[in-house]
Design a protein around this motif. Structure first.
Motif, PDB file in Angstrom:
ATOM      1  N   ALA A   1       0.842  -1.200   0.000  1.00 19.18           N
ATOM      2  CA  ALA A   1       0.000   0.000   0.000  1.00 19.18           C
ATOM      3  C   ALA A   1       0.876   1.247   0.000  1.00 19.18           C
ATOM      4  CB  ALA A   1      -0.923   0.000   1.218  1.00 19.18           C
ATOM      5  N   TYR A   2       0.595   2.131  -0.943  1.00 15.32           N
ATOM      6  CA  TYR A   2       1.324   3.394  -1.052  1.00 15.32           C
ATOM      7  C   TYR A   2       0.323   4.542  -0.988  1.00 15.32           C
ATOM      8  CZ  TYR A   2       4.844   0.211  -2.922  1.00 15.32           C
ATOM      9  OH  TYR A   2       5.713  -0.836  -3.101  1.00 15.32           O
ATOM     10  N   SER A   3       0.661   5.560  -0.237  1.00 15.05           N
ATOM     11  CA  SER A   3      -0.229   6.712  -0.131  1.00 15.05           C
ATOM     12  C   SER A   3       0.589   7.986  -0.008  1.00 15.05           C
ATOM     13  CB  SER A   3      -1.166   6.572   1.079  1.00 15.05           C
ATOM     14  OG  SER A   3      -0.409   6.522   2.279  1.00 15.05           O
TER      15      SER A   3
ATOM     16  N   TYR B   1      -0.119  12.444   0.589  1.00 16.26           N
ATOM     17  CA  TYR B   1      -1.135  13.442   0.874  1.00 16.26           C
ATOM     18  C   TYR B   1      -0.511  14.834   0.960  1.00 16.26           C
ATOM     19  CZ  TYR B   1       0.484  13.600   5.745  1.00 16.26           C
ATOM     20  OH  TYR B   1       1.244  13.757   6.875  1.00 16.26           O
TER      21      TYR B   1
ATOM     22  N   ARG C   1      -5.517  13.331  -0.805  1.00 14.43           N
ATOM     23  CA  ARG C   1      -4.802  12.101  -0.500  1.00 14.43           C
ATOM     24  C   ARG C   1      -5.019  11.096  -1.622  1.00 14.43           C
ATOM     25  NH1 ARG C   1      -2.844  10.110   4.415  1.00 14.43           N
ATOM     26  NH2 ARG C   1      -2.413   7.872   4.413  1.00 14.43           N
TER      27      ARG C   1
ATOM     28  N   GLU D   1      -4.391   6.979  -2.588  1.00 13.42           N
ATOM     29  CA  GLU D   1      -4.082   5.653  -2.067  1.00 13.42           C
ATOM     30  C   GLU D   1      -3.989   4.653  -3.222  1.00 13.42           C
ATOM     31  OE1 GLU D   1      -3.644   4.574   1.037  1.00 13.42           O
ATOM     32  OE2 GLU D   1      -4.388   6.190   2.336  1.00 13.42           O
ATOM     33  N   HIS D   2      -2.945   3.845  -3.197  1.00 13.26           N
ATOM     34  CA  HIS D   2      -2.808   2.757  -4.172  1.00 13.26           C
ATOM     35  C   HIS D   2      -2.477   1.478  -3.403  1.00 13.26           C
ATOM     36  CE1 HIS D   2      -1.883   0.593  -7.871  1.00 13.26           C
ATOM     37  NE2 HIS D   2      -0.805   0.127  -7.255  1.00 13.26           N
ATOM     38  N   VAL D   3      -3.296   0.428  -3.603  1.00 10.67           N
ATOM     39  CA  VAL D   3      -3.132  -0.823  -2.872  1.00 10.67           C
ATOM     40  C   VAL D   3      -3.058  -1.974  -3.863  1.00 10.67           C
ATOM     41  CG1 VAL D   3      -4.031  -2.311  -1.039  1.00 10.67           C
ATOM     42  CG2 VAL D   3      -4.498   0.152  -0.986  1.00 10.67           C
TER      43      VAL D   3
ATOM     44  N   THR E   1      -6.937   1.928  -6.658  1.00 13.97           N
ATOM     45  CA  THR E   1      -6.417   3.283  -6.529  1.00 13.97           C
ATOM     46  C   THR E   1      -7.571   4.221  -6.211  1.00 13.97           C
ATOM     47  OG1 THR E   1      -4.635   2.848  -8.116  1.00 13.97           O
ATOM     48  CG2 THR E   1      -5.165   5.152  -7.658  1.00 13.97           C
TER      49      THR E   1
END
Length: 214
Positions: free
Chosen positions: A136-138, A140, A157, A159-161, A179
């Motif tokens: 998981a990359y985020s 913000y 923000r 989010e990519h999981v 995403t």
């Protein structure tokens, strides 16, 4: 059930100036859970059809007549790093606080089930051996504008999981990603040190699923 947990974390703070601070957190945990049980409501087949039928009918059963022992053996790993940059600045004659952050977070799960034909033996035939992983990359960005007792905070923000699963018994595997873009807006009012009223309006925009929730 036997469990063990280890964990550690490290925080580093770097002050570029009195108004610019970079704080970085790194963390790691490991959780082990070995749960041995004679039967369960989902996999009572080892006990035999008569035992299962009697139990489901609510009649008395003799646990010794069930020659079964099931080990649900689990390993969990969690680790990641999260740097945050905080900036105090004056823009258009107004006091501002800007926060920029990023996080890389990883999870690993190792699922094993061993079936024994004796309630006294904690080992047996492997009926499940799955590896599950999540990356998981985020990132913000938010900016707080201070207007006396009021403050306004717009933010964004992303989010990519990435989810992955591997069956080590059949070699079957699967993967999916998600995403999401999450803009938000907040406002606060603080007439004194002991009272704060706040308002927050989040949105969730999910390009992967084509949905939006207000």
């Amino acid at each position: 059930m036997v469990t063990q947990r280890w964990g550690t974390s490290l925080t580093h703070e770097l002050n570029f100036t009195d108004n610019i601070t970079l704080t970085t957190n790194a963390y790691w945990t490991h959780f082990n859970r070995d749960w041995w049980r004679q039967a369960s409501t989902t996999t009572d087949s080892q006990c035999g059809s008569a035992f299962t039928a009697a139990r489901l009918a609510g009649t008395v059963v003799d646990p010794d007549s069930c020659a079964s022992f099931q080990g649900r053996l689990r390993e969990y790993y969690t680790y990641g790093v999260e740097p945050r940059l905080h900036i105090n600045h004056q823009t258009f004659g107004l006091e501002n606080e800007t926060d920029i952050g990023f996080r890389a977070h990883f999870e690993e799960q190792q699922r094993v089930q061993e079936n024994s034909t004796s309630p006294l033996v904690r080992s047996g035939t492997v009926s499940e051996n799955n590896d599950r992983e999540t990356d998981a990359y985020s990132g913000y960005l938010q900016n707080r504008v201070i207007l006396g007792s009021f403050s306004l905070t717009p933010g964004l923000r992303v989010e990519h999981v990435d989810f992955r699963r591997q069956n080590n018994l059949t070699d079957a595997s699967g993967e999916t990603t998600l995403t999401s873009v999450l803009p938000a807006f907040g406002a606060t009012y603080s007439p004194g040190d002991k009272i704060t009223a706040f308002f927050r309006l989040p949105w969730w925009i999910c390009p992967a699923k084509g949905g939006r929730f207000d």
